[in-house]
Structures are given as C-alpha cells and as structure tokens.
Design a protein around this motif. Structure first.
Motif, mmCIF file in Angstrom:
data_model
loop_
_atom_site.group_PDB
_atom_site.id
_atom_site.type_symbol
_atom_site.label_atom_id
_atom_site.label_comp_id
_atom_site.label_asym_id
_atom_site.label_seq_id
_atom_site.Cartn_x
_atom_site.Cartn_y
_atom_site.Cartn_z
ATOM 1 N N LEU A 1 51.920 2.408 21.479
ATOM 2 C CA LEU A 1 50.927 2.111 22.499
ATOM 3 C C LEU A 1 50.996 3.069 23.675
ATOM 4 C CD1 LEU A 1 51.150 -1.792 22.649
ATOM 5 C CD2 LEU A 1 49.619 -0.375 21.275
ATOM 6 N N VAL A 2 52.124 3.737 23.855
ATOM 7 C CA VAL A 2 52.318 4.602 25.021
ATOM 8 C C VAL A 2 51.224 5.667 25.136
ATOM 9 C CG1 VAL A 2 53.840 6.343 26.041
ATOM 10 C CG2 VAL A 2 54.783 4.174 25.247
ATOM 11 N N PRO A 3 50.811 6.357 24.051
ATOM 12 C CA PRO A 3 49.763 7.369 24.202
ATOM 13 C C PRO A 3 48.387 6.788 24.501
ATOM 14 C CG PRO A 3 50.971 7.649 22.135
ATOM 15 C CD PRO A 3 51.343 6.328 22.687
ATOM 16 N N LEU A 4 48.219 5.479 24.393
ATOM 17 C CA LEU A 4 46.928 4.843 24.637
ATOM 18 C C LEU A 4 46.839 4.226 26.028
ATOM 19 C CD1 LEU A 4 46.501 2.949 21.224
ATOM 20 C CD2 LEU A 4 45.779 5.270 21.808
ATOM 21 N N GLN A 5 47.891 4.382 26.816
ATOM 22 C CA GLN A 5 47.953 3.749 28.129
ATOM 23 C C GLN A 5 47.820 4.790 29.240
ATOM 24 O OE1 GLN A 5 51.850 2.030 27.650
ATOM 25 N NE2 GLN A 5 51.043 0.072 26.929
ATOM 26 N N ARG A 6 47.348 4.344 30.387
ATOM 27 C CA ARG A 6 47.232 5.209 31.561
ATOM 28 C C ARG A 6 47.640 4.452 32.816
ATOM 29 N NH1 ARG A 6 43.887 10.438 31.029
ATOM 30 N NH2 ARG A 6 43.752 10.585 28.762
ATOM 31 N N GLU A 7 48.017 5.229 33.824
ATOM 32 C CA GLU A 7 48.156 4.733 35.183
ATOM 33 C C GLU A 7 47.125 5.478 36.013
ATOM 34 O OE1 GLU A 7 52.045 4.978 36.808
ATOM 35 O OE2 GLU A 7 52.906 3.496 35.427
ATOM 36 N N GLY A 8 46.030 4.809 36.346
ATOM 37 C CA GLY A 8 44.921 5.520 36.955
ATOM 38 C C GLY A 8 44.354 6.515 35.954
ATOM 39 N N LEU A 9 44.239 7.769 36.368
ATOM 40 C CA LEU A 9 43.709 8.808 35.484
ATOM 41 C C LEU A 9 44.793 9.489 34.660
ATOM 42 C CD1 LEU A 9 41.148 10.511 37.903
ATOM 43 C CD2 LEU A 9 40.641 8.935 36.039
ATOM 44 N N ASP A 10 46.061 9.169 34.912
ATOM 45 C CA ASP A 10 47.165 9.880 34.291
ATOM 46 C C ASP A 10 47.787 9.096 33.144
ATOM 47 O OD1 ASP A 10 47.325 12.206 36.052
ATOM 48 O OD2 ASP A 10 47.896 10.755 37.593
ATOM 49 N N PRO A 11 48.279 9.812 32.116
ATOM 50 C CA PRO A 11 49.088 9.123 31.104
ATOM 51 C C PRO A 11 50.280 8.449 31.763
ATOM 52 C CG PRO A 11 48.530 11.352 30.392
ATOM 53 C CD PRO A 11 48.111 11.242 31.826
ATOM 54 N N VAL A 12 50.770 7.376 31.169
ATOM 55 C CA VAL A 12 51.912 6.677 31.751
ATOM 56 C C VAL A 12 53.132 7.604 31.760
ATOM 57 C CG1 VAL A 12 51.105 4.375 31.152
ATOM 58 C CG2 VAL A 12 52.468 5.659 29.499
ATOM 59 N N PRO A 13 54.011 7.484 32.756
ATOM 60 C CA PRO A 13 55.171 8.381 32.855
ATOM 61 C C PRO A 13 56.040 8.399 31.604
ATOM 62 C CG PRO A 13 54.914 7.145 34.897
ATOM 63 C CD PRO A 13 53.938 6.572 33.918
ATOM 64 N N GLU A 14 56.095 7.295 30.888
ATOM 65 C CA GLU A 14 56.938 7.229 29.696
ATOM 66 C C GLU A 14 56.518 8.270 28.663
ATOM 67 O OE1 GLU A 14 59.699 6.441 26.851
ATOM 68 O OE2 GLU A 14 59.705 5.989 28.989
ATOM 69 N N LEU A 15 55.236 8.622 28.625
ATOM 70 C CA LEU A 15 54.788 9.622 27.659
ATOM 71 C C LEU A 15 55.421 10.975 27.961
ATOM 72 C CD1 LEU A 15 52.880 9.999 25.207
ATOM 73 C CD2 LEU A 15 51.142 10.785 26.824
ATOM 74 N N GLY A 16 55.474 11.349 29.248
ATOM 75 C CA GLY A 16 56.100 12.600 29.623
ATOM 76 C C GLY A 16 57.596 12.599 29.356
ATOM 77 N N ARG A 17 58.239 11.477 29.637
ATOM 78 C CA ARG A 17 59.685 11.393 29.383
ATOM 79 C C ARG A 17 59.978 11.488 27.890
ATOM 80 N NH1 ARG A 17 59.357 7.507 33.791
ATOM 81 N NH2 ARG A 17 59.119 5.773 32.318
ATOM 82 N N LEU A 18 59.147 10.848 27.095
ATOM 83 C CA LEU A 18 59.321 10.906 25.646
ATOM 84 C C LEU A 18 59.122 12.329 25.136
ATOM 85 C CD1 LEU A 18 59.672 9.411 22.931
ATOM 86 C CD2 LEU A 18 57.198 9.028 22.943
ATOM 87 N N ARG A 19 58.110 13.012 25.648
ATOM 88 C CA ARG A 19 57.839 14.395 25.241
ATOM 89 C C ARG A 19 58.999 15.305 25.603
ATOM 90 N NH1 ARG A 19 53.345 15.398 28.228
ATOM 91 N NH2 ARG A 19 54.699 16.128 29.902
ATOM 92 N N GLU A 20 59.571 15.084 26.793
ATOM 93 C CA GLU A 20 60.692 15.913 27.236
ATOM 94 C C GLU A 20 61.921 15.707 26.354
ATOM 95 O OE1 GLU A 20 63.335 16.680 31.299
ATOM 96 O OE2 GLU A 20 61.566 15.379 31.336
ATOM 97 N N ARG A 21 62.159 14.462 25.948
ATOM 98 C CA ARG A 21 63.322 14.172 25.095
ATOM 99 C C ARG A 21 63.094 14.635 23.663
ATOM 100 N NH1 ARG A 21 62.820 8.951 27.342
ATOM 101 N NH2 ARG A 21 62.132 8.185 25.302
ATOM 102 N N GLU A 22 61.937 14.251 23.095
ATOM 103 C CA GLU A 22 61.661 14.503 21.679
ATOM 104 C C GLU A 22 60.169 14.750 21.486
ATOM 105 O OE1 GLU A 22 64.238 11.865 18.827
ATOM 106 O OE2 GLU A 22 63.445 10.582 20.424
ATOM 107 N N PRO A 23 59.730 16.002 21.461
ATOM 108 C CA PRO A 23 58.299 16.270 21.266
ATOM 109 C C PRO A 23 57.777 15.787 19.907
ATOM 110 C CG PRO A 23 59.574 18.296 21.210
ATOM 111 C CD PRO A 23 60.500 17.238 21.672
ATOM 112 N N VAL A 24 58.692 15.602 18.950
ATOM 113 C CA VAL A 24 58.355 14.929 17.692
ATOM 114 C C VAL A 24 59.401 13.841 17.512
ATOM 115 C CG1 VAL A 24 58.039 15.140 15.199
ATOM 116 C CG2 VAL A 24 57.408 17.048 16.700
ATOM 117 N N SER A 25 58.975 12.583 17.575
ATOM 118 C CA SER A 25 59.933 11.488 17.518
ATOM 119 C C SER A 25 59.515 10.479 16.460
ATOM 120 C CB SER A 25 60.040 10.794 18.878
ATOM 121 O OG SER A 25 58.784 10.310 19.306
#
Length: 428
Positions: free
Chosen positions: A39-63
């Motif tokens: 669900l993380v890629p389908l969520q937003r905070e305002g106009l921005d993706p939720v911070p968890e998406l960026g943290r996930l990408r930083e840890r594992e761009p393919v997870s």
C-alpha cells in the motif's frame, strides 16, 4: 498458474477492474487485502509520496513483497531498477492471459488496447497508433485544445459572475481532456455533450459502482457505434484515419478497444495533472507569475510537474517469464513485480532535492509516462494540454486562489491514479 498464485493475481485483477469502474477511494475494501508494504506506493501525504517510500527505496530499491500463500512478489522503487523492469519485454509479461481465471475473469473480458498485450500483438497495435501521435499529426489539434481551454475559462468566469462556486475539477480539469479526446477520436459535435457526460461519469466513484458501471457499458456501446459509423464514413479523427489507412486489417473490436484505452488512459490522468498542478500554482506564486509573463517557463514547469506529481503511481504488475536479476535481486519465473513510478521519479543521487518541486533545475528524465513498449502513446498529447491550460488559467485569472484551506483539500487516500475530486477556487 497454480492455486496460490491465482489467488494473489486475482487481487490485482480485481483492483484493476475496480479502477476501470471507479476511482479507488479510501473505502475500497479490495485495497485492504494487500499487505501494508504494497500500500505504501499508493499513499501520499499532501502532494508527496509518504516518507516510508523514500526510506524503503534508500534501503532496498528492489525489495521482496510479502504476499500470502507463499507467493513471491517484488516492489521496485529505484529509478534505474524500475526502468530495467519496464524495458525488459523479453523477461516480463503484461498480457491479459495472466489474469484469465483469476477472480472469475474470462478471456472475453479482455478490454483490448495496448496495455494488456505482449508482442507480437502489441507491436502490431502500437504500429497502428504511433503515426497518429506524431508531432505533425497532433499539431492539427493545437488550435482546438486552446479553444477548449478558453471555453472552460469562460464558463468559470460566468459562474463567478453569477455568484456560484467554481470547482476547478468540474469546470477545468475534467472537461479539457474529455473534449480533447472527442477531437482526437472524431466524435461528432452533436454528440460531444453526451460523450463528455459518459466519459466523466464512468470515473465518478461518488456516484457508486452501479452508476459508473452503467456509464462504462453505455460509453462502450457508444464507442462501438462510433467505430461502425467511422467504418462506413471515415472522418478526419483518429478512428477515421485508422480506417482509411488500414481498412479491414484492423477490426471493429480492436478499434473500440483502442478508443476505450485512449479514454481510460487519457482522461483521468490528465485531469488529475491539471487539478494537482493548479494546486502548486496556487501555493507557489513565483511559478504562477513566471507562467503568466514568460512563455519559456512553460515547458520546464510542465516537465517538472510530471515528474514531481507522477499521478500514475504504480505500473500495472509485471509477471516474470524467466529468471532475471534486477538491483542485485534474483527474480524467478512466475514472480509478480510491482514498480512504483512515484518512488522512481524521486530517486537519484540527491533524493532530498527531488522531493522538492523546482522547474528551474536542469531537466531530468522521468518515468511519469512509463517506459519501454508500454510507455504512454499519448504522452505528447497530454503535454500539449498541460502546456495550453496552465498559462491560460493564470493569465485569465491572475488573482485565482483557493476557496478553502489547504489542509482541508481531500486527496485520494489510496489510488493507482493519484488525484483530488473537488478543488474550490475563487477567480477574482
């Protein structure tokens, strides 16, 4: 396809069909079937993706994406990794047959068009459409797009003079792509008001599933009848041109599917861009002023907006045909792969900078229209609409402002196509 995998695929099949039926809102119970990570890629905070998406990408761009019943899935959030998956036609399939048998889906429910076909069928259909979307062919639509925008601005001004509320979604964002698609397909002028009603109602989740399903059925019947009329008397629109150039080599069923694909892919996405981009203009006066006074500011504004908003948040799932390594992870045949386009477009050496909207930075290639053979065939048409609409809006209404507090705007909570369903403004 084994039983466990069929169950998981059925979720995505049903989600897609639900998106075809209505916009996914927070009440959509089907989305709750997915694991939280999906669900993380389908969520937003305002106009921005939720911070968890960026943290996930930083840890594992393919997870690894945990799915029930032992089915293995993958969530791809990195730019290079997403581009690799979307470009590897030999390794990944998007064909509709992956869904047949899931959630009761049958082969005759194939919506047609480009999105659910693999080569060689996809190659043939794409070859039919591509010449109709060249710059030369699209330029003929330029004056009509500008006229459509002007007509909608006139309507907004009339509502304001009458003291009535102005909703930028209903009077600007939805009508512009709807009427542009009329021009593109060759819908007769006498039918355009009805076509606009059908094309917008089919995406109206506020009217309930029953209402939107009825609109889908009615619009498909209309498109089928339009194809038959164009077959008998080809006009100058896309359908007429395809009939003239390809005759019986393209069937009525294929033409109807292509027309429906253009409606599905070109209406809600462009409408969401127009509405959400307007919010940025209303919140950032320096960009509004630049568009009003400098024609050279329009193109970089639109390209940055496409990257920053990425309204199509995820690509439709791919299914691995063979073993392939992406981002250091081994993806096995039959694995399901979900690519986050919004995550990929915020990925780079300076990710924090890419979380900020800045049309003055050097242009960066983006994946807002996808990549590879399934890249949106109407990308340049969408750009034309955005380039025409935004400057006209702020030049006609230099004092346009929100009629509600920013924190009261109701964005969609969980959606494949991010957007907003109402945007009240004051224009004077």
């Amino acid at each position: 396809m084994g039983g466990p995998r069929k169950l998981v695929v059925s979720w995505f099949a049903r989600l897609y069909l639900r998106w075809k039926q209505k916009r996914s809102g927070s009440s959509d119970a089907l989305l709750s079937l997915l694991p939280e990570k999906a669900l993380v890629p389908l969520q937003r905070e305002g106009l921005d993706p939720v911070p968890e998406l960026g943290r996930l990408r930083e840890r594992e761009p393919v997870s690894e994406l945990p799915l029930p019943f032992g089915v293995r899935g993958w969530l791809v959030t990195g730019y290079d990794e997403t581009k690799a998956v979307l470009g590897a036609t030999h390794a990944f399939s998007s064909d509709f047959t992956n869904l047949v048998g899931a959630a009761g889906i049958t082969a005759d429910q194939n919506p047609g068009g480009l999105g659910f076909t693999d080569p060689p069928a996809h190659t043939r259909l794409r070859k039919l459409l591509t010449p109709e979307f060249t710059g030369h062919r699209l330029r003929r639509l330029g004056p009509r797009i500008e006229a459509i925008v002007a007509e909608q601005l006139d309507e907004m001004a009339a509502l304001a003079r009458a003291g009535e509320p102005v909703d930028l979604v209903q009077t600007f964002a939805l009508p512009i792509p709807s009427l542009t698609i009329c021009e593109l397909l060759g819908v007769p002028y006498a039918d355009r008001a009805d076509f606009q009603r059908l094309s917008t109602t089919r995406f109206d989740f506020l009217g309930g599933v029953g209402g939107s399903l009825g609109a889908i059925s009615e619009s498909m019947t209309y498109l089928s009848d339009l194809v038959k009329k164009q077959r008998a008397e080809p006009g100058d629109g896309l359908l007429g041109m395809l009939v003239k150039e390809h005759g019986d080599d393209v069937s009525d069923h294929e033409l109807t599917g292509l027309a429906d694909g253009l409606l599905t892919g070109g209406l809600e996405t462009t409408a969401s861009m127009l509405a959400l981009g307007a919010i940025i203009l209303l919140q950032q006066p320096e960009h509004r002023d630049a568009l009003r006074t400098d024609d050279a500011a329009v193109d970089p504004f639109v390209e940055e907006l496409l990257r920053y908003l990425t309204v199509v948040q995820v690509a439709f799932p791919r299914f691995a045909r063979e073993e392939v390594t992406v981002g250091g992870m081994r993806i096995a045949p039959g694995d399901l792969v979900l690519c986050s386009l919004s995550g990929a477009n915020r990925s780079g050496a300076a990710d924090a900078e890419l979380d900020r909207f800045d049309p003055t930075r050097p242009a960066r290639p983006h994946l807002a229209f996808g990549h590879g053979i399934h890249r949106c065939v109407g990308a340049e048409l969408a750009r034309m609409e955005l380039r025409a609409a935004y400057p006209a809006l702020v030049r006609r209404f230099p004092d346009i402002r929100l009629a509600t507090a920013v924190d009261e705007l109701a964005y969609r909570k969980l959606s494949f196509v991010f957007g907003i369903d109402a945007l009240p403004v004051e224009v004077g």
